[in-house]
Design an enzyme around this catalytic site. Structure first.
Site, PDB file in Angstrom:
ATOM      1  N   THR A 145       0.780  -1.218  -0.056  1.00 26.51           N
ATOM      2  CA  THR A 145       0.023   0.109  -0.038  1.00 26.51           C
ATOM      3  C   THR A 145       0.960   1.288   0.140  1.00 26.51           C
ATOM      4  O   THR A 145       1.779   1.459   0.805  1.00 26.51           O
ATOM      5  CB  THR A 145      -0.879  -0.054   1.173  1.00 26.51           C
ATOM      6  OG1 THR A 145      -1.611  -1.113   1.258  1.00 26.51           O
ATOM      7  CG2 THR A 145      -1.729   1.285   1.057  1.00 26.51           C
ATOM      8  N   GLU A 146       0.792   2.103  -1.084  1.00 30.19           N
ATOM      9  CA  GLU A 146       1.428   3.443  -0.932  1.00 30.19           C
ATOM     10  C   GLU A 146       2.872   3.292  -1.051  1.00 30.19           C
ATOM     11  O   GLU A 146       3.683   4.400  -0.602  1.00 30.19           O
ATOM     12  CB  GLU A 146       0.804   4.500   0.096  1.00 30.19           C
ATOM     13  CG  GLU A 146      -0.714   4.590   0.309  1.00 30.19           C
ATOM     14  CD  GLU A 146      -1.320   5.117  -0.878  1.00 30.19           C
ATOM     15  OE1 GLU A 146      -0.529   5.895  -1.526  1.00 30.19           O
ATOM     16  OE2 GLU A 146      -2.427   5.003  -1.124  1.00 30.19           O
ATOM     17  N   LEU A 147       3.315   2.064  -1.591  1.00 28.14           N
ATOM     18  CA  LEU A 147       4.854   1.695  -1.425  1.00 28.14           C
ATOM     19  C   LEU A 147       5.313   1.821  -0.141  1.00 28.14           C
ATOM     20  O   LEU A 147       6.541   2.041  -0.190  1.00 28.14           O
ATOM     21  CB  LEU A 147       5.548   2.775  -2.389  1.00 28.14           C
ATOM     22  CG  LEU A 147       5.191   2.650  -4.038  1.00 28.14           C
ATOM     23  CD1 LEU A 147       6.119   3.291  -5.029  1.00 28.14           C
ATOM     24  CD2 LEU A 147       5.008   1.412  -4.560  1.00 28.14           C
ATOM     25  N   TRP A 298       5.576   6.306  -0.505  1.00 26.86           N
ATOM     26  CA  TRP A 298       5.655   7.479  -1.725  1.00 26.86           C
ATOM     27  C   TRP A 298       4.916   8.657  -1.432  1.00 26.86           C
ATOM     28  O   TRP A 298       4.896   9.607  -2.545  1.00 26.86           O
ATOM     29  CB  TRP A 298       5.366   6.649  -2.966  1.00 26.86           C
ATOM     30  CG  TRP A 298       3.804   6.597  -3.334  1.00 26.86           C
ATOM     31  CD1 TRP A 298       2.750   6.847  -2.450  1.00 26.86           C
ATOM     32  CD2 TRP A 298       3.377   5.893  -4.698  1.00 26.86           C
ATOM     33  NE1 TRP A 298       1.797   6.404  -3.054  1.00 26.86           N
ATOM     34  CE2 TRP A 298       2.072   5.879  -4.329  1.00 26.86           C
ATOM     35  CE3 TRP A 298       3.861   5.586  -5.884  1.00 26.86           C
ATOM     36  CZ2 TRP A 298       1.173   5.362  -5.322  1.00 26.86           C
ATOM     37  CZ3 TRP A 298       3.071   5.113  -6.862  1.00 26.86           C
ATOM     38  CH2 TRP A 298       1.682   4.991  -6.672  1.00 26.86           C
TER      39      TRP A 298
END
Lengths: 410, 422
Positions: A145-147, A298
């Site tokens: 999730t979200e890097l 990120w």
């Protein structure tokens, strides 16, 4: 051999409806079907359908030399199936080209990796199965999730047998090093790391239509020049939200024309070829180790977790949600488990973010609440009702005759 | 009478009070001209009749209020005056604009009192504008006494007095010190002082407020009379609603502002929860301190047992009372405070701060200092756990509320009028 690796994030959360204090104990409908279906349809029309068609055209016209990857959250797939099944079909068509790779993530686009290994693994496996059954492809590369990434998460991901993981090429972890190579994790557990080149990714995702940006207007020619100027890369990883195309950057900005011309320009005017993450993972030799004791992501300037966790609203609701884990899992109730997992979607905590000032614009764009306080109140009201449901299910279980539980154990 | 809101659309205690006073005054045979700034525009058409200064036509479909309306003229002025807001809040609201503009569009009144000039940019300009319109009314109408409710109308009262030469009574329902603590807005204070200095007599809603008027506004004690509010104008609330939580419910209901002491409520809640977790606290309402209060609850990690409702409509207020086991009014400074009476009328025992006027008239209420959150926590715990106590408060409390009558308020006001006119 120089490569470009495209990875697109596709995600839609199940947004909560306006759930009032008076609804607690009365209504167990938490999610706003009307709004969710409306958003799904709108984004499908503006982004998913036209962009999928464009990608399919590009793959066909470049005879397989244009290759891309996606990560589509399970909750997004669920909503596509319900509200816009034609989106699923168009992804299936892409899968059939053989030039598209699907990555694994948590089914609910959750932050479970930060809290519960057991729940994290369950959700990743759910997602893997979902991708296999829909597209007939087994994900070999993981993106969180979200890097979100840390050494600890890398160990769990390696344990699950993935070949590589994607994350952010955050300056504060790379220092002088370049994101344009593969790396090993901190304890060499066999997992390869592919890092986002945030400069070149965000040129497309965020700055494409920004008039104040010196690179404006961004043409395909200019962009390929920039790619060529990058000093000796193994791979340039362009990771972005899929909604960049047509939703964050409207079609009027020329984003579709830019993308339509990019592959042929790259293939004719540079030494780059297009690769998917698993192709890179088998091909590239890592050049060093990356140490990430504290999680990165990120998001925002800080590339940390503060968009989702850190203020009292977020921490309190997050703790309360996961506090229920063992109780939810020990009760065999499908609807309850499904709701609990939907409540884990990171977006709910994102809405409670109070650091509005530096990255406020982006946050505001994705937020249907008036304020983070409204988001918190609404979420906690839902959680209160959820807890009541859990209480009553547990009580029912106690009332039932003993033999039922004995049967399960035996 | 100059006021700023009137039933059925009531945003707070002042509207209730104006209604109670006016109703009782007309029953004593007085004729009342009531002037309000047009504020909300969504008053129920059954009740509200726009009466322009020269056209007193009353056409009522509700017999209940017939007798009452026969003796009252109701004049509205198209103004953006909004009760209970400070100048800063007013600025925010007016800048947001939409909500209030929309309401005006839906205005069911066919006629408005017209006047020249544009809408004022600030609350203080509106006060001036309201006063100018009052001057015109003062000339056009016939009356014996002028009665102005709270600071927004004081200038209107004084101008009317200067034009007509009639006696002016100023009715203080709240002062700037109640709204803002020590950090008062000097301009508001000046208007209040101007009104009091020019009044022939000042009515305070409690001894608490009377003391503020004497000590903070330099008025001579002989000029200030306490006349408590009544309480019998409530419709009995026997709202039936199914309880969905097994825990007892303790409620704070009101504007979430400095004056109402919401932070002391949270402090007391957290103290109770440490020893007794079987209780839920609810903070109902909205206000400039809401966000801070939400953050405080999250920080104290008591959100499992602490809920927020946001702003409640009248119907939801009744629902809320019906769901409550204890009502707490921890006001830092409350000239009177009508909401505990409503709670008692809904069979909910109340805890009120000693810094409230209503504590002067109530016997069946637990009284604590607003800052004494230990005592507040004790009282909450006691009412929740000792049924004998709460039962007594419920049954006696309801009788007590009924015995605090607007007739008494009106009779005392009448005597005051007569003395002034003598």
């Amino acid at each position: 051999m120089k490569s470009i690796c495209f990875y697109f994030q596709v995600h839609q959360p199940f947004r909560l409806k306006n759930y009032r204090f008076f609804d607690i104990g009365r209504s167990h409908e938490y999610f706003d079907d009307i709004q969710n279906s409306w958003i799904c349809k709108r984004v499908a029309e503006k982004c998913y359908l036209p962009t999928n068609k464009l990608m399919l055209d590009l793959i066909k016209s470049n005879n397989g030399r244009f290759r891309i990857s996606y990560s589509i959250s399970g909750v997004a797939l669920d909503q596509f199936e319900r509200f816009t099944p034609e989106v699923i079909d168009s992804f299936k068509a892409l899968a059939e080209t053989g030039c598209v790779e699907f990555l694994a993530e948590t089914y609910n686009h959750s932050l479970a990796s930060l809290k519960s290994k057991k729940e994290f693994i369950s959700q990743v496996n759910m997602q893997k199965q979902r991708i296999e059954s829909l597209f007939g492809l087994t994900p070999k590369v993981f993106r969180n999730t979200e890097l979100i990434y840390s050494d600890h998460i890398a160990d769990m991901v390696a344990e699950m047998g993935f070949e590589a993981q994607l994350t952010e090429g955050a300056k504060h972890i790379l220092g002088w090093r370049s994101p344009n190579f593969a790396y090993n994790t901190s304890n060499n557990n066999g997992l390869k790391l592919l890092l986002k080149n945030f400069q070149l990714s965000d040129d497309i995702a965020f700055r494409f239509s920004q008039h104040s940006w010196e690179g404006f207007p961004l043409t395909t020619e200019k962009y390929v020049d920039w790619l060529n100027k990058v000093d000796n890369p193994d791979c340039i990883n362009l990771f972005m939200d899929y909604e960049t195309f047509g939703e964050h950057q409207w079609k009027e900005t020329g984003i579709f024309e830019f993308m339509r011309n990019l592959p042929s320009r790259v293939l004719s005017h540079s030494d780059f070829s297009f690769k998917t993450p698993s192709e890179l993972a088998s091909e590239l030799v890592p050049v060093g180790n990356i140490h990430v004791p504290y999680p990165i992501s990120w998001a925002d300037e800080e590339r940390d977790l503060t968009a989702w966790l850190g203020n009292d609203l977020q921490d309190d609701s997050f703790e309360q949600l996961y506090e229920l884990e063992s109780r939810v899992l020990s009760i065999d109730d499908e609807a309850l488990l499904r709701d609990w997992r939907k409540l884990q979607t990171s977006d709910h905590f994102y809405y409670m973010c109070t650091k509005w000032f530096s990255d406020g614009d982006v946050h505001k764009y994705f937020n249907h609440y008036d304020s983070p306080y409204d988001a918190y109140i609404n979420y906690m009201n839902v959680l209160s009702d959820f807890r009541l449901r859990l209480d009553s299910l547990e009580q029912n279980l106690k009332k039932k005759p003993k033999n039922e539980s004995n049967v399960n154990e035996g | 009478m100059f006021g700023w809101e009137f039933p059925p659309h009531i945003t707070g205690g002042l509207g209730t009070a104006c209604f109670g006073i006016t109703k009782a005054m007309t029953q004593l045979g007085n004729h009342v001209i009531f002037v309000v700034p047009k504020t909300y525009g969504d008053e129920d058409g059954n009740y509200t009749k726009l009466v322009s200064a020269s056209d007193v036509s009353i056409d009522l479909s509700q017999n209940l209020y017939k007798e009452f309306w026969d003796n009252i003229s109701y004049i509205e002025i198209n103004s953006k005056l909004i009760p209970y807001l400070g100048t800063d809040d007013y600025f925010n609201v007016i800048n947001k604009g939409e909500k209030y503009v929309a309401l005006e569009k839906n205005n069911i009144h066919s006629k408005k009192y017209e006047f020249s000039g544009k809408y004022g940019e600030t609350l203080l300009e509106e006060v001036e504008r309201y006063a100018m319109v009052a001057a015109k009314l003062a000339k056009d109408n016939d009356y014996d006494i002028i009665h102005a409710h709270d600071w927004l109308t004081y200038k209107a009262g004084v101008i009317s007095k200067n034009i007509s030469g009639k006696k002016l009574v100023i009715h203080v329902h709240a002062t700037e010190f109640d709204r803002s603590g020590e950090n008062i807005n000097q301009m508001v204070y000046d208007i209040e002082r101007f009104g009091m200095d020019n009044a022939d007599h000042i009515v305070a809603v409690s001894d608490y407020t009377r003391n503020i008027i004497i000590n903070r506004y330099g008025q001579s004690p002989e000029k200030v009379t306490t006349i408590h509010n009544g309480a019998d104008s409530f419709v009995t609330n026997d709202y039936a609603i199914e309880r969905t939580v097994k825990e007892k419910v303790v409620t704070f209901l009101g504007r979430i502002t400095f004056q109402k002491g919401p932070d002391y409520f949270i402090e007391a809640a957290s103290k109770v929860l440490k020893v007794y977790p079987n209780v839920r606290f609810v903070m109902a309402g909205s206000g400039d301190m809401l966000n801070r209060m939400v953050a405080l609850v999250a920080k104290k990690r008591i959100s499992k047992n602490f809920h927020f409702t946001g702003f409640l409509k009248v119907e939801d207020v009744n629902k809320m009372f019906a769901l409550s086991d204890v009502y707490v009014m921890p006001s830092v400074s409350e000239p009177f405070g009508i909401s505990p009476l409503e709670a008692m009328n809904s069979n909910v025992p109340v805890i009120i701060s000693k810094q409230s006027g209503v504590s002067e008239v109530l016997k069946y209420a637990i009284k604590v200092d607003f800052w004494d959150t230990d005592a507040m926590a004790d009282a909450i715990y006691g009412l929740l756990n000792y049924p004998a106590l709460s039962k007594m408060f419920i049954s006696k409390g309801r009788n007590e509320v009924e015995s605090i009558r607007w007739e008494d308020t009106a009779r005392r006001l009448n005597d005051l009028y007569n003395n002034l006119l003598r």
